[in-house]
Design a protein around this motif. Sequence first.
Motif, PDB file in Angstrom:
ATOM      1  N   LYS A   2       1.731  -3.386  59.942  1.00 51.47           N
ATOM      2  CA  LYS A   2       0.966  -2.790  60.808  1.00 51.47           C
ATOM      3  C   LYS A   2      -0.330  -4.113  61.317  1.00 51.47           C
ATOM      4  N   VAL A   7      -4.640  -0.328  61.205  1.00 54.85           N
ATOM      5  CA  VAL A   7      -5.127   0.225  59.762  1.00 54.85           C
ATOM      6  C   VAL A   7      -6.193   0.702  59.981  1.00 54.85           C
ATOM      7  N   GLU A  10      -5.823   4.549  60.808  1.00 52.56           N
ATOM      8  CA  GLU A  10      -5.256   5.097  59.560  1.00 52.56           C
ATOM      9  C   GLU A  10      -6.525   5.309  58.522  1.00 52.56           C
ATOM     10  N   TRP A  11      -7.578   4.556  58.363  1.00 51.89           N
ATOM     11  CA  TRP A  11      -8.568   4.623  57.639  1.00 51.89           C
ATOM     12  C   TRP A  11      -9.497   5.765  58.091  1.00 51.89           C
ATOM     13  N   LYS A  22      -3.805   8.952  51.872  1.00 53.08           N
ATOM     14  CA  LYS A  22      -3.753   7.985  52.865  1.00 53.08           C
ATOM     15  C   LYS A  22      -4.724   7.243  52.788  1.00 53.08           C
ATOM     16  N   LEU A  26      -4.767   2.584  51.283  1.00 53.79           N
ATOM     17  CA  LEU A  26      -5.227   1.431  52.145  1.00 53.79           C
ATOM     18  C   LEU A  26      -5.698   0.507  51.437  1.00 53.79           C
ATOM     19  N   TYR A  27      -6.355   1.041  50.332  1.00 57.56           N
ATOM     20  CA  TYR A  27      -7.369  -0.123  49.537  1.00 57.56           C
ATOM     21  C   TYR A  27      -6.348  -0.846  48.245  1.00 57.56           C
ATOM     22  N   PHE A 107      -8.903  -7.614  55.881  1.00 58.34           N
ATOM     23  CA  PHE A 107      -7.609  -7.126  55.675  1.00 58.34           C
ATOM     24  C   PHE A 107      -6.576  -8.073  55.487  1.00 58.34           C
ATOM     25  N   SER A 113      -1.031  -2.098  51.060  1.00 54.71           N
ATOM     26  CA  SER A 113      -2.484  -1.665  51.041  1.00 54.71           C
ATOM     27  C   SER A 113      -3.395  -3.044  51.466  1.00 54.71           C
TER      28      SER A 113
END
Length: 127
Positions: A2, A7, A10-11, A22, A26-27, A107, A113
């Motif tokens: 990604k 990202v 998405e968050w 979802k 991510l974490y 990130f 994740s």
Amino acid sequence: MKNILEVLKEWMDGINTGNLEKLINLYNKEAVLIPTFSSRLLDTNEKIRDYFEKVSAKDDLSISLHDKTVKIQEIGERLFCVSGIYKWCFSIDNEPLTFEARFSYIFDLKKSSPILNHHSSQIPRGL
């Protein structure tokens, strides 16, 4: 892999749709969250999940990004710091409330994740 803005989107989608899986996915398992609406440092996925379960219970919850505030800094191969301002909205006792907050993420786009660190704090309402 990604990109950074995917990202971040998405968050935000996780918040706006109430899709906690979802969002939590991510974490990174070693992520640290310094959240907008808590004075605690959250350093486990269980603590992060608990926080977002409480936040997502708010009526009319949404978040929007101030696109022009987003700054991206590369700090290593596929490692980035992302900063900016977003606006949280929700209702308490049928009263709509808004909270401007500044954020920074680290990130690691090599990871599935990718959020390693997330800090968010409300912007003071005047001097």
